[in-house]
Design an enzyme around this catalytic site. Structure first.
Site, PDB file in Angstrom:
ATOM      1  N   CYS A  87      -0.557  -3.280   4.212  1.00 47.41           N
ATOM      2  CA  CYS A  87      -1.708  -2.378   4.211  1.00 47.41           C
ATOM      3  C   CYS A  87      -1.133  -0.986   3.978  1.00 47.41           C
ATOM      4  O   CYS A  87      -0.380  -0.462   4.800  1.00 47.41           O
ATOM      5  CB  CYS A  87      -2.447  -2.464   5.544  1.00 47.41           C
ATOM      6  SG  CYS A  87      -3.966  -1.492   5.605  1.00 47.41           S
ATOM      7  N   SER A  88      -1.469  -0.389   2.836  1.00 49.89           N
ATOM      8  CA  SER A  88      -0.775   0.811   2.358  1.00 49.89           C
ATOM      9  C   SER A  88      -0.969   2.008   3.278  1.00 49.89           C
ATOM     10  O   SER A  88      -1.907   2.070   4.081  1.00 49.89           O
ATOM     11  CB  SER A  88      -1.262   1.165   0.950  1.00 49.89           C
ATOM     12  OG  SER A  88      -0.993   0.130   0.045  1.00 49.89           O
ATOM     13  N   GLU A  89      -0.068   2.980   3.138  1.00 50.07           N
ATOM     14  CA  GLU A  89      -0.154   4.237   3.870  1.00 50.07           C
ATOM     15  C   GLU A  89      -1.488   4.917   3.577  1.00 50.07           C
ATOM     16  O   GLU A  89      -1.800   5.216   2.417  1.00 50.07           O
ATOM     17  CB  GLU A  89       0.996   5.144   3.440  1.00 50.07           C
ATOM     18  CG  GLU A  89       0.970   6.524   4.046  1.00 50.07           C
ATOM     19  CD  GLU A  89       1.997   7.443   3.405  1.00 50.07           C
ATOM     20  OE1 GLU A  89       1.796   8.672   3.479  1.00 50.07           O
ATOM     21  OE2 GLU A  89       2.978   6.943   2.819  1.00 50.07           O
TER      22      GLU A  89
END
Length: 411
Positions: A93-95
């Site tokens: 889950c990306s930044e």
């Protein structure tokens, strides 16, 4: 503090960081009201299964109900998904700050048809679906069946009726298209020719591109006739794309000891120093990586290697004991290796001299990072999509065209 108030405080804190996000290179792009509204409507923790912070791959996993689970979910950092056996998956889950920056640059409008490759558990998919509105459609593709199934459940629970998550391998599973907007949330070495026709004319695609070695950039590209041409570039680090469009690590970062072209040449001459003005080895990596971003685009003989003990993957941003780069010129019987501030020549010393020639050119240009490069993508053996000089690089069925943007155009 009551649970609801605590979650509100966590969300507000992360939203503040998203709204004030400044990329490593390039102008800020604060999210528009539709994206802020989507952030509030779709809390990040509701889309997370077990996770670990991406910089703690061996640490304890956190699951819903665990102490600290919501707090970790609202840190502005990427989170690796963890399976039921406690193993970190090659997906994340990306930044939030960076992914909302890209979502703003993607410019999704009501009624758009949007595609996300690598949708994970569906959080960004839900955000984009809100921005596309009830007249828009958002399709997510996820190669991991367990994550795709969770994404489908999360979207249903969130009421995102205009979004679907399908299991499959990248662009091949995207359906017929075309799409007004495409975003990939994993980095690719090469792309299928379908990318050129899957996007509408004047449509936008956000594509993270891997290079030989460790450097990566994400490009915002516009469809112009038979080509894609980048509007702007950002430095990035994404998990690698898996499946048919993923890169073999032995292409991007083979083991030095397994490289036959190095093995057959003996060391020659004395090593020359190249420490980028940073005598402490671990501080050499930022300028070294910027230099490799230049080399990987402009020099077809460039290679990067894994060094040192162990068979694991290289560290994300470069470890001077495990990372080296250089040139191999098989026709001249020449190679050179940079490692921890020293340049070693193998065979004929012309490759070493060429490396220093590139260094002089790079330095004269101000030491640009990959952020300074524009990218055009055409079918193989196509013509350059830009009028100014560009360097052609063949990647699978496509040609990548690189050019150095003037400083005023590095937005």
């Amino acid at each position: 503090m009551p649970q609801d108030l605590r979650l509100d405080a966590l969300q507000n804190g992360l939203l503040h960081r998203i709204e004030s996000y400044v990329p490593v290179r390039g102008r800020p792009a604060p999210p528009r009201p539709a994206l802020i509204e989507a952030f509030r409507r779709h809390p990040r923790h509701l889309f997370l299964p077990r996770y670990r912070p991406a910089d703690q791959p061996e640490g304890p996993a956190r699951a819903p109900g665990d102490a600290g689970f919501p707090e970790g979910a609202y840190h502005d950092r990427p989170l690796c998904y963890v399976d039921e056996h406690g193993i970190s998956l090659p997906a994340s889950c990306s930044e939030p700050g960076f992914i909302f920056h890209l979502a703003e640059l993607l410019d999704v409008r009501p009624g758009h048809r949007v595609l996300e490759i690598g949708c994970g558990t569906g959080w960004l998919l839900a955000i984009l679906a809100h921005a596309a509105g009830p007249d828009g459609t958002v399709v997510g593709v996820e190669i991991n069946p367990a994550l795709q199934a969770l994404a489908a459940r999360n979207l249903a629970a969130a009421g995102a009726t205009n979004a679907i998550a399908v299991a499959g391998d990248g662009l091949a599973a995207a359906g017929p298209g075309p799409f007004d907007r495409i975003i990939m949330t994993a980095s690719a070495w090469q792309l299928p020719t379908r990318i050129l026709s899957l996007l509408t004319e004047d449509g936008l695609a956000v594509l993270p591109i891997r290079n030989k070695g460790l450097s990566e950039e994400v490009h915002v590209l516009e469809r112009r006739g038979p080509a894609l041409v980048s509007r702007l570039t950002r430095l990035c680090r994404f998990v690698p794309l898996t499946g048919r469009d993923g890169a073999d690590e032995n292409l991007l970062m083979p083991r030095l000891t397994a490289d036959p072209d190095i093995a057959r040449l003996g060391e020659t001459g004395r090593p020359r120093s190249l420490d980028f003005g940073q005598p402490i080895p671990d501080r050499m990596m930022p300028p070294a990586l910027a230099f490799t971003a230049w080399m990987s685009k402009l020099e077809p003989r460039f290679r990067a290697w894994r060094l040192g003990p162990g068979d694991g993957p290289p560290s994300l941003f470069g470890d001077p004991e495990r990372h080296g780069f250089g040139l191999v010129d098989k026709s001249a019987g020449s190679a050179t290796l940079w490692h921890a501030g020293q340049v070693i020549a193998y065979g004929d010393e012309s490759a070493r001299d060429l490396l220093f020639s590139h260094l002089a050119r790079w330095t004269a240009q101000g030491g640009p990072t990959g952020y300074a490069f524009g990218l055009g993508i055409t079918a193989a053996r196509g013509t350059s999509p830009v009028s100014h000089h560009a360097y052609r690089e063949r990647r699978g069925p496509l040609d990548f065209w690189w050019w150095l943007r003037p400083p005023a155009e590095r937005l």
